[in-house]
Write a protein that holds these residues in place. Sequence first.
Motif, PDB file in Angstrom:
ATOM      1  N   ARG A 137      -0.256  -4.950   2.972  1.00 15.42           N
ATOM      2  CA  ARG A 137      -1.561  -5.399   2.870  1.00 15.42           C
ATOM      3  C   ARG A 137      -1.539  -6.835   3.975  1.00 15.42           C
ATOM      4  NH1 ARG A 137      -4.867  -2.417  -0.226  1.00 15.42           N
ATOM      5  NH2 ARG A 137      -3.935  -1.677  -1.931  1.00 15.42           N
ATOM      6  N   ASN A 174      10.766   2.830   3.796  1.00 15.36           N
ATOM      7  CA  ASN A 174       9.336   2.598   4.642  1.00 15.36           C
ATOM      8  C   ASN A 174       8.614   1.614   3.736  1.00 15.36           C
ATOM      9  OD1 ASN A 174       6.669   2.970   5.496  1.00 15.36           O
ATOM     10  ND2 ASN A 174       7.190   4.363   6.706  1.00 15.36           N
ATOM     11  N   ILE A 175       7.952   0.762   4.078  1.00 15.40           N
ATOM     12  CA  ILE A 175       6.976  -0.041   3.343  1.00 15.40           C
ATOM     13  C   ILE A 175       5.777  -0.486   4.077  1.00 15.40           C
ATOM     14  CG2 ILE A 175       8.581  -2.294   3.589  1.00 15.40           C
ATOM     15  CD1 ILE A 175       7.576  -2.881   0.714  1.00 15.40           C
ATOM     16  N   ILE A 176       4.596  -0.423   3.617  1.00 15.03           N
ATOM     17  CA  ILE A 176       3.302  -0.926   4.135  1.00 15.03           C
ATOM     18  C   ILE A 176       2.734  -1.951   3.280  1.00 15.03           C
ATOM     19  CG2 ILE A 176       1.110  -0.492   5.123  1.00 15.03           C
ATOM     20  CD1 ILE A 176       1.994   2.474   5.450  1.00 15.03           C
ATOM     21  N   GLU A 183       3.811  -2.555   8.836  1.00 14.44           N
ATOM     22  CA  GLU A 183       4.575  -1.328   8.427  1.00 14.44           C
ATOM     23  C   GLU A 183       5.970  -1.646   8.734  1.00 14.44           C
ATOM     24  OE1 GLU A 183       4.977   3.577   8.686  1.00 14.44           O
ATOM     25  OE2 GLU A 183       3.479   2.478   9.781  1.00 14.44           O
ATOM     26  N   THR A 200       0.676  -1.307   0.047  1.00 18.12           N
ATOM     27  CA  THR A 200       0.111   0.005   0.116  1.00 18.12           C
ATOM     28  C   THR A 200       1.044   1.084   0.008  1.00 18.12           C
ATOM     29  OG1 THR A 200      -0.190   0.210   2.555  1.00 18.12           O
ATOM     30  CG2 THR A 200      -1.820  -0.900   1.122  1.00 18.12           C
ATOM     31  N   HIS A 201       2.068   1.064   0.503  1.00 18.44           N
ATOM     32  CA  HIS A 201       2.942   2.236   0.461  1.00 18.44           C
ATOM     33  C   HIS A 201       4.612   1.853   0.416  1.00 18.44           C
ATOM     34  CE1 HIS A 201       4.640   6.124   1.791  1.00 18.44           C
ATOM     35  NE2 HIS A 201       5.259   5.593   2.682  1.00 18.44           N
ATOM     36  N   PHE A 202       5.196   2.635  -0.142  1.00 18.22           N
ATOM     37  CA  PHE A 202       6.478   2.312  -0.083  1.00 18.22           C
ATOM     38  C   PHE A 202       7.231   3.844  -0.456  1.00 18.22           C
ATOM     39  CE2 PHE A 202      10.483   2.474  -3.013  1.00 18.22           C
ATOM     40  CZ  PHE A 202      11.164   1.692  -2.070  1.00 18.22           C
ATOM     41  N   ASN A 203       8.534   3.908   0.326  1.00 20.40           N
ATOM     42  CA  ASN A 203       9.255   5.130   0.146  1.00 20.40           C
ATOM     43  C   ASN A 203      10.598   4.953   0.605  1.00 20.40           C
ATOM     44  OD1 ASN A 203       9.231   8.050  -0.208  1.00 20.40           O
ATOM     45  ND2 ASN A 203       9.839   8.341   1.727  1.00 20.40           N
TER      46      ASN A 203
END
Length: 148
Positions: free
Chosen positions: A61, A57-59, A137, A27-30
């Motif tokens: 599911r 940073n990674i989220i 996360e 859902t998110h990666f940075n």
Amino acid sequence: MQGKQLKQIDIVLENCEVIRIPIEQVTHFNANNITNDIWLNVDNNTLDTIFRTDEFNIILRQEANIELKQDYKNGIFENCKVFDRLTRYRDITHIDFIFTDDTNLYLEVLYEEENPAALGSPNIYQQSRMNDNVELEIIISNKKESDT
């Protein structure tokens, strides 16, 4: 790799285990402060490159929390789920981005062992936690949470 479509993200661990996450389960990666080095590979006369980041940073599911058969504990392999493995051990060393054309980008994350004398010692920069959406996360950074 701008414009290339991602197929999956491979989370590479200190003992060379790889946890493969389909991109639909992210859902998110940075990643910030990416640097790279290049050198000549004299075995085949090619230039090799390594990319590094000190903020990652990674989220993931809930659907990424599948059963693994590769967790090694007390001298035997035992089954565990992805989220259990990634929260039990703080040992992510690299992230391998696999694109739909089967090319990749290999990214080294910030890694320092808590106890350099102990093989497999946890990474002091890695935190893993469940967020309010029951997603995992993972943060790897030398910044404190209050700094971000």
